[in-house]
Design an enzyme around this catalytic site. Structure first.
Site: not given
Ligand code: C5P
Length: 315
Positions: A11, A98, A100-101, A104-105, A108, A140
């Site tokens: 995405k 990729p 860490g890009a 949302a790989g 997904s 995501d």
């Molecule tokens: O939900 P996800 O694992 O992708 O989030 C990774 C980190 O990104 C969370 O631990 C948080 O530090 C940050 N994050 C956030 N607010 C969001 C999504 C992610 O602060 N809405």
């Protein structure tokens, strides 16, 4: 079913606005996410006695294959929820998105694992169960289950579908040596922009309403001849801190036929939008000398509609 194969698409964020901080420590967001035609591919086969095995073929670098991997977390969550710990699977991931890009790989892949393993194991979780499991894996993942074009609120899991957009061309640009940690990007955002954060529903809801109005308005969003200004609040803090994002933005801005550009998610991938994939391809060719010199890699893709978020891959 003895074998299932699915595509898991990436995405981009056509809009990412940080509204404030939530009591659970996550950020309250107002986003528009768009599925694109750059995919990983996952194959699922049954294994006996509860064994979960993950193998990887990657053109996108290394990836942990242990319990931290979102695919295995999705598999564990699904069979635990079904009360079926004896279900096992061999999962093969062909990684092209990729890592860490900001694309949302991993999310997904997790969404594809929820859907693919449900099919492989003959489970029929309700949509509500799938959405709950998805949201517990990552912010995501619910979007990746649905795909297409969606307004995403909350921490990203509150979805409001939008009509499919025309299949614009997308040129992605990234330094293959650089990745961005999502928690780091949000921490930076809080440090630098936290003073302007809103707090509570009385401040969040009007901003959601303004975004709804903009993207659902009578003038079709992302159409017309005027240059488009895309918003990504994380780009405001990540670009100054990551040199390849700055140099990529400068280079992308010179592409002929460019309609808009921005960073996707927490970066560092940048994207340019073009009228169609052919225009994105011409722009990639035109920029090849400068992107190669700067060590930037490019991918050409296009918007993908909601009808095929996670489609069965061709045999
Ligand atoms: O939900 P996800 O694992 O992708 O989030 C990774 C980190 O990104 C969370 O631990 C948080 O530090 C940050 N994050 C956030 N607010 C969001 C999504 C992610 O602060 N809405």
């Amino acid at each position: 079913m003895s074998s299932v194969q699915l595509d898991a698409p990436a995405k981009i964020n056509l809009h990412l606005e940080v509204l404030g901080l939530r009591p659970d420590g996550f950020h309250e967001l107002a986003m528009v996410m768009q599925t694109i035609d750059l995919t990983d591919q996952l194959t699922f086969e049954r294994l006996p006695e509860g064994e979960l095995r993950l193998s990887l073929e990657s053109s996108a670098g290394p990836l942990p294959l242990d319990g931290d991997n979102l695919i295995l977390r999705a598999a564990e969550a699904l069979r635990r929820d079904a009360g079926r710990p004896e279900l096992g699977a061999a999962i093969h991931l062909r990684k092209r998105i990729p890592i860490g890009a900001g694309l949302a790989g991993g999310s997904s892949d997790a969404a594809a694992a929820l859907l693919g393993l449900s099919r492989l194991w003959n489970l029929s979780p309700s949509t509500a169960v799938l959405e709950r499991l998805a949201a517990a894996i990552g912010s995501d993942v619910p979007f990746c289950l649905q795909g297409g074009t969606q307004l995403c609120f909350g921490r990203g899991e509150r979805l409001e579908p939008l009509p499919d957009l025309p299949p614009m061309g997308v040129l992605l640009l990234k330094d293959p040596q650089v990745s961005v940690s999502t928690p780091w990007a949000y921490r930076l955002c809080r440090e630098q922009l936290g003073g302007g954060y809103g707090s509570g529903e009385q401040s969040f809801e009007p901003r959601r309403g303004a975004l709804r109005q903009r993207v659902r308005g009578s003038v079709p969003w992302l159409s017309g001849d005027a240059p488009l200004a895309l918003c990504n609040d994380l780009q405001r803090v990540v670009a100054p801190a990551v040199p390849s994002v700055r140099s990529g933005l400068e280079r992308l801005a010179t592409a002929p036929g460019l309609r808009a550009l921005a960073m996707s998610g927490s970066g560092p991938t940048l994207f340019g939008l073009f009228d169609d994939p052919e225009a994105a391809r011409r722009a990639a060719d035109g920029l090849a000398a400068t992107t190669t010199t700067a060590g930037l890699q490019t991918w050409v893709s296009s918007f993908r509609g909601a009808s095929s978020p996670i489609a069965a891959a061709a045999p």
